[in-house]
Design a protein around this motif. Structure first.
Motif, short mmCIF file in Angstrom:
data_model
loop_
_atom_site.label_atom_id
_atom_site.label_comp_id
_atom_site.label_asym_id
_atom_site.label_seq_id
_atom_site.Cartn_x
_atom_site.Cartn_y
_atom_site.Cartn_z
N ASN A 150 77.02 67.60 22.90
CA ASN A 150 75.74 67.12 23.43
C ASN A 150 75.23 68.00 24.57
O ASN A 150 74.07 68.32 24.88
N ASP A 165 82.43 65.04 21.08
CA ASP A 165 80.98 64.89 21.04
C ASP A 165 80.32 65.03 21.99
O ASP A 165 79.20 65.55 22.21
N GLU A 166 80.73 64.55 23.38
CA GLU A 166 80.24 64.79 24.61
C GLU A 166 79.83 66.19 24.88
O GLU A 166 78.63 66.76 25.44
N SER A 190 86.36 60.89 22.17
CA SER A 190 84.86 61.18 22.31
C SER A 190 84.18 62.33 23.08
O SER A 190 83.24 62.76 23.00
N LEU A 212 82.44 65.38 33.45
CA LEU A 212 82.99 64.32 32.41
C LEU A 212 84.07 63.84 32.71
O LEU A 212 84.87 64.57 33.03
N VAL A 264 83.36 59.10 30.72
CA VAL A 264 83.88 59.01 29.50
C VAL A 264 85.02 58.33 29.42
O VAL A 264 85.94 58.63 30.06
N LYS A 296 78.93 61.86 33.93
CA LYS A 296 79.13 60.99 32.81
C LYS A 296 80.39 60.49 32.80
O LYS A 296 81.28 61.35 32.75
#
Length: 100
Positions: free
Chosen positions: A38, A34-35, A31, A7, A26, A24
């Motif tokens: 997930n 939240d990542e 946020s 991330l 970011v 991913k």
């Protein structure tokens, strides 16, 4: 063996993708929590790397989440946009084995 997920920023994610890791992008550090929630749901991910520049603004909010996490193992790595500090490899190994 499980997957590695990064991330972070676009540049670092691109580099890790070239090495075969998933990533991913970011954009907003706020946020990140939240990542991580997930990612916890992903059974095939064993290691999550978070770039330091993304982690630093929300360090206080995430320290307890990361320190209590056993699978996937979550760790912070330097990025081209952050100052690198020496890593305590012994501490990382102990944590990976469940002693830290």
């Amino acid at each position: 063996m499980g997957k590695i997920l990064l991330l972070g920023d676009r540049y670092t994610v691109s580099l890790f993708r070239m090495m075969g890791a998933e990533g991913k992008v970011v954009e907003d550090p706020y946020s990140l929590e939240d990542e991580i929630k997930n990612v916890r749901k992903m059974e095939d991910v064993d290691l999550v790397l978070i770039t330091k520049d993304l982690y630093d603004p929300v360090r206080e909010r995430l320290e307890s989440v990361i320190s209590s996490q056993t699978k996937p193992l979550i760790t912070v790595i330097p990025s081209p946009y952050s100052e690198a500090e020496p890593m305590d490899v012994r501490k990382l190994i102990l944590r990976a084995l469940g002693f830290g």
